[in-house]
Design a protein around this motif. Structure first.
Motif, PDB file in Angstrom:
ATOM      1  N   MET A 237       3.896  -6.003  -3.164  1.00 13.24           N
ATOM      2  CA  MET A 237       4.035  -6.115  -4.616  1.00 13.24           C
ATOM      3  C   MET A 237       2.682  -5.869  -5.283  1.00 13.24           C
ATOM      4  O   MET A 237       1.676  -6.465  -4.925  1.00 13.24           O
ATOM      5  CB  MET A 237       4.543  -7.511  -4.993  1.00 13.24           C
ATOM      6  CG  MET A 237       4.756  -7.692  -6.471  1.00 13.24           C
ATOM      7  SD  MET A 237       5.426  -9.331  -6.839  1.00 13.24           S
ATOM      8  CE  MET A 237       5.497  -9.239  -8.624  1.00 13.24           C
ATOM      9  N   ARG A 238       2.657  -4.943  -6.252  1.00 11.90           N
ATOM     10  CA  ARG A 238       1.415  -4.570  -6.907  1.00 11.90           C
ATOM     11  C   ARG A 238       1.033  -5.613  -7.945  1.00 11.90           C
ATOM     12  O   ARG A 238       1.876  -6.214  -8.611  1.00 11.90           O
ATOM     13  CB  ARG A 238       1.543  -3.197  -7.564  1.00 11.90           C
ATOM     14  CG  ARG A 238       1.854  -2.090  -6.570  1.00 11.90           C
ATOM     15  CD  ARG A 238       1.962  -0.742  -7.247  1.00 11.90           C
ATOM     16  NE  ARG A 238       0.697  -0.299  -7.799  1.00 11.90           N
ATOM     17  CZ  ARG A 238      -0.270   0.290  -7.107  1.00 11.90           C
ATOM     18  NH1 ARG A 238      -0.107   0.499  -5.799  1.00 11.90           N
ATOM     19  NH2 ARG A 238      -1.380   0.692  -7.684  1.00 11.90           N
ATOM     20  N   THR A 239      -0.270  -5.817  -8.072  1.00  8.24           N
ATOM     21  CA  THR A 239      -0.774  -6.809  -9.001  1.00  8.24           C
ATOM     22  C   THR A 239      -0.732  -6.263 -10.435  1.00  8.24           C
ATOM     23  O   THR A 239      -0.472  -5.082 -10.673  1.00  8.24           O
ATOM     24  CB  THR A 239      -2.203  -7.201  -8.637  1.00  8.24           C
ATOM     25  OG1 THR A 239      -3.051  -6.034  -8.745  1.00  8.24           O
ATOM     26  CG2 THR A 239      -2.257  -7.741  -7.212  1.00  8.24           C
ATOM     27  N   ALA A 240      -1.030  -7.155 -11.380  1.00  7.96           N
ATOM     28  CA  ALA A 240      -1.022  -6.746 -12.782  1.00  7.96           C
ATOM     29  C   ALA A 240      -2.112  -5.717 -13.068  1.00  7.96           C
ATOM     30  O   ALA A 240      -1.897  -4.759 -13.823  1.00  7.96           O
ATOM     31  CB  ALA A 240      -1.203  -7.981 -13.668  1.00  7.96           C
ATOM     32  N   GLU A 241      -3.283  -5.881 -12.442  1.00  6.19           N
ATOM     33  CA  GLU A 241      -4.362  -4.916 -12.651  1.00  6.19           C
ATOM     34  C   GLU A 241      -3.984  -3.550 -12.109  1.00  6.19           C
ATOM     35  O   GLU A 241      -4.262  -2.513 -12.735  1.00  6.19           O
ATOM     36  CB  GLU A 241      -5.650  -5.428 -11.991  1.00  6.19           C
ATOM     37  CG  GLU A 241      -6.844  -4.519 -12.220  1.00  6.19           C
ATOM     38  CD  GLU A 241      -8.115  -5.082 -11.626  1.00  6.19           C
ATOM     39  OE1 GLU A 241      -9.171  -4.431 -11.752  1.00  6.19           O
ATOM     40  OE2 GLU A 241      -8.045  -6.184 -11.028  1.00  6.19           O
ATOM     41  N   GLN A 242      -3.352  -3.510 -10.967  1.00  2.79           N
ATOM     42  CA  GLN A 242      -2.926  -2.225 -10.393  1.00  2.79           C
ATOM     43  C   GLN A 242      -1.866  -1.553 -11.270  1.00  2.79           C
ATOM     44  O   GLN A 242      -1.902  -0.340 -11.481  1.00  2.79           O
ATOM     45  CB  GLN A 242      -2.392  -2.451  -8.981  1.00  2.79           C
ATOM     46  CG  GLN A 242      -3.453  -2.855  -7.983  1.00  2.79           C
ATOM     47  CD  GLN A 242      -2.854  -3.259  -6.642  1.00  2.79           C
ATOM     48  OE1 GLN A 242      -1.681  -3.616  -6.550  1.00  2.79           O
ATOM     49  NE2 GLN A 242      -3.684  -3.234  -5.606  1.00  2.79           N
TER      50      GLN A 242
ATOM     51  N   GLN B  72      -0.060 -14.827 -16.140  1.00  3.50           N
ATOM     52  CA  GLN B  72      -1.415 -14.317 -16.330  1.00  3.50           C
ATOM     53  C   GLN B  72      -2.137 -14.282 -14.998  1.00  3.50           C
ATOM     54  O   GLN B  72      -1.962 -15.177 -14.161  1.00  3.50           O
ATOM     55  CB  GLN B  72      -2.186 -15.192 -17.327  1.00  3.50           C
ATOM     56  CG  GLN B  72      -1.734 -15.009 -18.767  1.00  3.50           C
ATOM     57  CD  GLN B  72      -2.606 -15.761 -19.743  1.00  3.50           C
ATOM     58  OE1 GLN B  72      -3.162 -16.808 -19.423  1.00  3.50           O
ATOM     59  NE2 GLN B  72      -2.719 -15.247 -20.965  1.00  3.50           N
ATOM     60  N   GLN B  73      -2.948 -13.235 -14.821  1.00  7.32           N
ATOM     61  CA  GLN B  73      -3.673 -13.041 -13.568  1.00  7.32           C
ATOM     62  C   GLN B  73      -5.136 -12.764 -13.853  1.00  7.32           C
ATOM     63  O   GLN B  73      -5.476 -12.033 -14.791  1.00  7.32           O
ATOM     64  CB  GLN B  73      -3.066 -11.875 -12.772  1.00  7.32           C
ATOM     65  CG  GLN B  73      -1.605 -12.079 -12.390  1.00  7.32           C
ATOM     66  CD  GLN B  73      -1.054 -10.930 -11.571  1.00  7.32           C
ATOM     67  OE1 GLN B  73      -1.808 -10.156 -10.976  1.00  7.32           O
ATOM     68  NE2 GLN B  73       0.269 -10.810 -11.525  1.00  7.32           N
ATOM     69  N   VAL B  74      -5.988 -13.351 -13.029  1.00  5.54           N
ATOM     70  CA  VAL B  74      -7.429 -13.132 -13.076  1.00  5.54           C
ATOM     71  C   VAL B  74      -7.898 -12.893 -11.649  1.00  5.54           C
ATOM     72  O   VAL B  74      -7.579 -13.693 -10.751  1.00  5.54           O
ATOM     73  CB  VAL B  74      -8.169 -14.340 -13.696  1.00  5.54           C
ATOM     74  CG1 VAL B  74      -9.672 -14.147 -13.618  1.00  5.54           C
ATOM     75  CG2 VAL B  74      -7.741 -14.532 -15.136  1.00  5.54           C
ATOM     76  N   LYS B  75      -8.610 -11.810 -11.438  1.00  6.36           N
ATOM     77  CA  LYS B  75      -9.081 -11.450 -10.088  1.00  6.36           C
ATOM     78  C   LYS B  75      -7.906 -11.379  -9.106  1.00  6.36           C
ATOM     79  O   LYS B  75      -7.991 -11.846  -7.974  1.00  6.36           O
ATOM     80  CB  LYS B  75     -10.116 -12.478  -9.602  1.00  6.36           C
ATOM     81  CG  LYS B  75     -11.355 -12.578 -10.467  1.00  6.36           C
ATOM     82  CD  LYS B  75     -12.199 -11.324 -10.425  1.00  6.36           C
ATOM     83  CE  LYS B  75     -13.472 -11.485 -11.226  1.00  6.36           C
ATOM     84  NZ  LYS B  75     -14.318 -10.269 -11.179  1.00  6.36           N
ATOM     85  N   ASN B  76      -6.767 -10.804  -9.593  1.00  4.97           N
ATOM     86  CA  ASN B  76      -5.557 -10.628  -8.787  1.00  4.97           C
ATOM     87  C   ASN B  76      -4.938 -11.952  -8.330  1.00  4.97           C
ATOM     88  O   ASN B  76      -4.193 -11.984  -7.354  1.00  4.97           O
ATOM     89  CB  ASN B  76      -5.843  -9.745  -7.564  1.00  4.97           C
ATOM     90  CG  ASN B  76      -6.280  -8.339  -7.971  1.00  4.97           C
ATOM     91  OD1 ASN B  76      -5.848  -7.836  -9.004  1.00  4.97           O
ATOM     92  ND2 ASN B  76      -7.129  -7.732  -7.160  1.00  4.97           N
TER      93      ASN B  76
END
Length: 534
Positions: free
Chosen positions: A1-6, A230-234
């Motif tokens: 599963m791809r992260t929000a940053e990706q 919300q995501q920070v540093k994946n």
């Protein structure tokens, strides 16, 4: 599963293509709406280009104000709750009980409107409409504190084949000093992992107050629900997860014009005014530069003449200088005919832009009737019908549903059954339709009155039904305002009985016995009248 940053990186290229076109539209209208860079640090030092004409900015602000007053009018109820007659009949609800339900729903409507009036929603919506007109896209978050707007350079959007949003990723750069404790804890753990094995564990992390942190918000629509975190540093921030039904989603991905197969919309500027704005910008620049050159005052003196330029320059006003008038000439551009052609073309294009931006285009005369102004306004509203149709579906209905859901969870209003109560918009596209109905109804009654006269009009038309239709076409709530048929019948019967009493008393004047009998008869008639229920 791809992260929000990706996922943000995946959609950035497609977003940047639309963002470049939006910057071009903003440069001709309101440049500060779309900064030249996506980096907030660079945006603070940006010098925005200043257009050579102001019709683009003036038209954009006017169009946004018109749309704001149409979508959220401050002096009018822009929605109402409608009861499902089929469900009421199935549950055995009669007309009297339906009236009580409608009165209760009317109170809830006023409570929702008071909450909207007390919030800053109109201020944020006006900014969102400006972005929709210029860039064609905007993202709104409807929270308990009010609306929050995300510009196109802050999010990427993915839509399904039906055009509905399936995934949105928001990227915010927040200073370290404004981050909540949960995010700061994640950053400190990440920093310790990076320093582990290279530095001593007691090294102090510096520069937090000057730097910013990228916080990604990942929103996904799955079936009949929407989820976000919300995501920070994946890493998912604890306590940031949320879930809501699809029809009560706090996230609204708006676009001005829907384009099949694309995740982003097209702004009104690019759709209807970009060509004329580019042309009038070039003409205004040429005319302004030529006017500046023409206003420069220079005098030429013949080299072989007797008049000296130094004597002319030193001489005060009204003094005498020795010389020949033919030795001095004024420098002229002699481009008046060319500038007249440019001015004529600019005026024609500005008239077209005034129509595109719904600016006042009334007849230039001493007597402009109110009917002309009303028809002009109605035509302008009709021209915005396609825009209202999109915003009614994507903004108005979800906005009211979300506001009602927030008030329900705060126990300010009761929970309304979805199968029995539905939200109906009364402004925007509905107002355009009612305006057409009003115009046709007024024209019909006027023509009919001129043809068959007032007596024929009263003979063939039902006054109560005519009043009801006029009130509906004007957007006026008739509940408890118009007399019912039963009330009119009771009033007519009361008037007849009063006339009978007066006739009996008049006929009995002069005869005491008849007068007493008439008074007794009048008392009996009065006792037989139906009493009003308190």
């Amino acid at each position: 599963m791809r992260t929000a940053e990706q996922r943000f990186r995946d959609g950035e290229n497609d977003r940047n293509w639309h963002l470049d076109r939006a910057r071009h539209s903003a440069r001709l209208t309101i440049p500060y709406l779309v900064p030249a860079s996506n980096d907030p640090k660079l945006n603070n030092k940006d010098t925005y280009p200043v257009p050579w004409n102001g019709i683009g900015a003036r038209g954009t602000l006017n169009l946004a104000s018109r749309m704001l007053l149409a979508l959220l009018p401050p002096t009018q109820q822009f929605f109402r709750f409608s009861l499902d007659d089929a469900q009421l009949a199935q549950n055995g609800v009669g007309p009297e009980e339906k009236t009580k339900y409608e009165e209760a729903l009317s109170k809830i409507e006023r409570m929702v409107l008071r909450e909207i009036e007390a919030s800053n929603d109109r201020v944020v919506l006006h900014e969102a409409l400006l972005h929709l007109i210029v860039t064609g896209n905007a993202l709104l978050y409807i929270g308990s504190e009010g609306l929050k707007l995300y510009h196109l350079n802050r999010f990427v959007c993915f839509r399904d084949p039906m055009g509905d949003p399936s995934e949105v990723v928001v990227c915010e750069q927040i200073p370290y000093g404004m981050l909540p404790e949960s995010i700061r804890k994640i950053l400190e753990e990440e920093k310790e992992e990076e320093l582990k094995g290279f530095y001593d564990n007691q090294v102090e992390i510096k520069g937090e107050e000057e730097d910013t942190c990228k916080v990604y918000t990942h929103i996904k629509w799955e079936g009949n629900s929407v989820r976000w975190n919300q995501q920070v540093k994946n890493k998912i921030v604890p306590g940031s997860e949320g879930k809501a039904p699809k029809d009560k989603s706090p996230w609204l991905a708006l676009r001005m014009t829907a384009v099949a197969g694309q995740s982003y919309g097209v702004g009104y500027i690019e759709q209807a005014a970009i060509a004329d704005l580019q042309t009038v910008e070039a003409l205004c620049q040429a005319i302004a530069e030529a006017a500046l050159a023409s206003s420069k005052c220079l005098f030429l003196v013949k080299p072989s003449g007797v008049t000296k330029a130094a004597d002319l320059a030193r001489a005060p006003n009204g003094s005498f200088v020795t010389g020949d008038p033919t030795d001095v000439l004024s420098l002229q551009m002699q481009k008046s005919q060319d500038l007249a052609v440019a001015m004529q073309g600019k005026e024609q294009i500005e008239r077209r832009l005034a129509q595109a931006f719904m600016l006042a285009d009334q007849r230039n005369a001493e007597r402009v009737t109110a009917e002309e102004v009303r028809l002009s306004t109605l035509q302008n509203e009709q021209a915005l019908g396609s825009i209202y149709s999109i915003l009614t579906t994507t903004f108005q209905v979800p906005y009211v549903a979300r506001k009602l859901d927030i008030l329900t969870r705060e126990n300010k209003v009761p929970d309304l059954p979805d199968d029995l109560v539905s939200v109906v918009m009364t402004v925007g596209l509905a107002a355009v339709g009612r305006g057409n109905d009003l115009e046709q109804l007024v024209r019909f009654t006027t023509t009919l009155g001129q043809t068959i006269g007032p007596e024929g009009l009263a003979q063939y038309l039902k006054p109560t039904e005519l009043i009801t239709r006029l009130a509906y076409s004007m957007g006026i709530d008739t509940l408890g305002l118009i007399k019912t048929a039963e009330e009119l019948q009771q009033e007519q019967q009361a008037q007849q009985e009063q006339a009978q009493q007066a006739a009996l008393l008049q006929s009995a004047m002069g005869d005491p016995k008849k007068l007493a009998d008439a008074a007794q008869t009048a008392q009996d008639i009065s006792n037989n009248q139906p009493q009003e229920q308190p």
